[in-house]
Scaffold this active site. Structure first.
Site, PDB file in Angstrom:
ATOM      1  N   ASP A   1     -12.036 -10.378  -1.084  1.00  0.00           N
ATOM      2  CA  ASP A   1     -13.325 -10.573  -0.411  1.00  0.00           C
ATOM      3  C   ASP A   1     -14.300  -9.554  -0.996  1.00  0.00           C
ATOM      4  O   ASP A   1     -13.883  -8.555  -1.594  1.00  0.00           O
ATOM      5  CB  ASP A   1     -13.246 -10.510   1.126  1.00  0.00           C
ATOM      6  CG  ASP A   1     -12.591  -9.265   1.697  1.00  0.00           C
ATOM      7  OD1 ASP A   1     -12.517  -8.234   0.993  1.00  0.00           O
ATOM      8  OD2 ASP A   1     -12.152  -9.313   2.856  1.00  0.00           O
TER       9      ASP A   1
ATOM     10  N   GLU B   1       0.797  -1.242   0.000  1.00  0.00           N
ATOM     11  CA  GLU B   1       0.000   0.000   0.000  1.00  0.00           C
ATOM     12  C   GLU B   1       0.827   1.289   0.000  1.00  0.00           C
ATOM     13  O   GLU B   1       0.658   2.151   0.859  1.00  0.00           O
ATOM     14  CB  GLU B   1      -0.972  -0.009   1.190  1.00  0.00           C
ATOM     15  CG  GLU B   1      -1.879  -1.224   1.182  1.00  0.00           C
ATOM     16  CD  GLU B   1      -2.897  -1.247   2.326  1.00  0.00           C
ATOM     17  OE1 GLU B   1      -2.776  -0.430   3.259  1.00  0.00           O
ATOM     18  OE2 GLU B   1      -3.806  -2.083   2.273  1.00  0.00           O
TER      19      GLU B   1
ATOM     20  N   GLU C   1      -5.951 -10.648  -1.784  1.00  0.00           N
ATOM     21  CA  GLU C   1      -6.743 -10.489  -0.551  1.00  0.00           C
ATOM     22  C   GLU C   1      -8.236 -10.418  -0.861  1.00  0.00           C
ATOM     23  O   GLU C   1      -8.970  -9.625  -0.267  1.00  0.00           O
ATOM     24  CB  GLU C   1      -6.316  -9.212   0.205  1.00  0.00           C
ATOM     25  CG  GLU C   1      -4.836  -9.133   0.505  1.00  0.00           C
ATOM     26  CD  GLU C   1      -4.439  -7.932   1.376  1.00  0.00           C
ATOM     27  OE1 GLU C   1      -5.342  -7.284   1.945  1.00  0.00           O
ATOM     28  OE2 GLU C   1      -3.239  -7.655   1.469  1.00  0.00           O
TER      29      GLU C   1
ATOM     30  N   HIS D   1     -10.324  -6.053  -2.330  1.00  0.00           N
ATOM     31  CA  HIS D   1     -11.349  -5.931  -1.284  1.00  0.00           C
ATOM     32  C   HIS D   1     -12.522  -5.176  -1.907  1.00  0.00           C
ATOM     33  O   HIS D   1     -12.555  -3.939  -1.905  1.00  0.00           O
ATOM     34  CB  HIS D   1     -10.798  -5.174  -0.072  1.00  0.00           C
ATOM     35  CG  HIS D   1      -9.732  -5.929   0.661  1.00  0.00           C
ATOM     36  ND1 HIS D   1      -9.990  -7.117   1.309  1.00  0.00           N
ATOM     37  CD2 HIS D   1      -8.421  -5.673   0.841  1.00  0.00           C
ATOM     38  CE1 HIS D   1      -8.866  -7.559   1.871  1.00  0.00           C
ATOM     39  NE2 HIS D   1      -7.901  -6.708   1.597  1.00  0.00           N
TER      40      HIS D   1
ATOM     41  N   ASN E   1       2.131  -4.718  -3.339  1.00  0.00           N
ATOM     42  CA  ASN E   1       0.728  -5.089  -3.152  1.00  0.00           C
ATOM     43  C   ASN E   1      -0.078  -3.835  -2.825  1.00  0.00           C
ATOM     44  O   ASN E   1       0.378  -2.998  -2.041  1.00  0.00           O
ATOM     45  CB  ASN E   1       0.687  -6.081  -1.967  1.00  0.00           C
ATOM     46  CG  ASN E   1      -0.626  -6.770  -1.758  1.00  0.00           C
ATOM     47  OD1 ASN E   1      -1.197  -7.325  -2.693  1.00  0.00           O
ATOM     48  ND2 ASN E   1      -1.121  -6.760  -0.520  1.00  0.00           N
TER      49      ASN E   1
END
Ligand code: XIL
Length: 313
Positions: free
Chosen positions: A236, A129, A234, A206, A170
């Protein structure tokens, strides 16, 4: 075995995996499902390899919690993705509030990344990030002390520690066309031009039900065109609670769309969901009023989202 990892492997991917976290490992039914039916061929530690967990004081490394995850993956025959070396969040205060000269912080980053990547020789999110949503650099101790140089410093230390590790940057909100994805593309190009080791870009994914970006596959392709691999790291897809049949049906489509984008791109090596069950999802505590983001519900039953993933694999 017809689990998600088996299906992903048969379709040419390296893995289908999941995040997990140490507190959940006291739940024996959960642990059994982690290694059930080859659903998951890869594990990412949700917290226990972060800086606050691994180097709480300068030069003092604590690998006990991370080792639990690494050993579990090894026992299960699962790949590991290390997560992460350099991130503005979950830093011990000696880093977050430290007053460093550039030379001193360089040494701190080299020691941290080199020691972590040397201890866990696997794929690593070396940088996590680094950008704001508008594509500018995030203001944190690393950028404010070293400018953009903290990125090559970390990547080179990681490479020196493990010549075979896949080294990733990432981030989130780089899944769609826009300033942030462009900033990441430009960073990869600059690193390559400078001869800095960079193997992959991780797309956190996400997402929100009904809001999966339509340009995701195109964005993945822009990165693989540069010669780096990409991964969904990651995944979801959350909703405003309570969940309804309509929301779960849309979530099924959304999971299929996201996984299909990776399947359609040769250089997309694998997919990791950010835990598999709603019981241990990070979403409700981070986004109040939202949840039900995972492919299995709180009772470990498969949701329609699971079928969406299978349809894409
Ligand atoms: C999350 C964990 O899942 C939570 O348990 C923790 O409280 C906060 O961090 N992006 C990342 C992950 O890169 O490290 C974050 O994990 C989720 C967002």
């Amino acid at each position: 075995a017809s689990g998600l990892h088996t299906l992903a492997k048969a379709a040419g991917k390296l893995y289908f995996g999941t995040a997990t976290d140490n507190p959940e490992l006291t739940d024996t039914a959960y642990v059994a499902k982690l290694d059930d039916n080859k659903e998951f061929g890869q594990i990412t530690p949700g917290n226990s390899m972060k800086w606050d967990a691994t180097e709480p004081e300068r030069g003092t490394f604590t690998f006990s919690a991370g080792d639990v995850i690494a050993n579990l993956a090894k026992t299960n025959g699962q790949l590991l993705r290390g997560h992460n070396c350099v991130w503005y969040n979950q830093l011990p205060s000696w880093v977050a509030n430290g007053q460093f000269t550039a030379a001193d912080l360089t040494d701190v980053i080299q020691t941290h990344c080199g020691t972590l990547v040397g201890h866990y020789k696997d794929s690593w999110d070396v940088i996590n990030e680094p950008f704001n949503d508008d594509g500018t650099w995030r203001s944190d101790v690393f950028y404010n002390t070293l400018g953009t140089q903290f990125v090559p410093i970390a990547l080179q230390a990681a490479r020196a520690a493990d010549p075979n590790a896949k080294l990733y940057i990432n981030d989130y909100n780089i899944e769609q066309q826009g300033a942030k994805a462009t900033a990441m593309l430009n960073l990869v190009k600059q690193l390559q031009a400078d001869g800095v080791p960079i193997d992959g870009v991780g797309f956190q994914c996400h997402f929100i039900v009904g809001e999966v970006p339509g340009t995701f596959q195109e964005t993945l392709e822009q990165f693989t065109a540069l010669g780096v691999e990409v991964a969904i790291t990651e995944l979801d897809i959350r909703m405003t609670l309570p969940s309804t049949d309509a929301l779960l049906a849309q979530q099924e489509k959304d999971y299929q769309t996201v996984v299909q984008a990776c399947m359609n791109v040769d250089g997309c090596v694998g997919i990791t969901i950010w835990d598999w069950t709603d019981k241990y999802s990070w979403v409700p505590s981070t986004f109040p009023g939202q949840g039900a983001a995972c492919p299995w519900d709180e009772n470990f039953n498969k949701k329609p989202a699971y079928s969406g993933i299978v349809a894409a694999l």
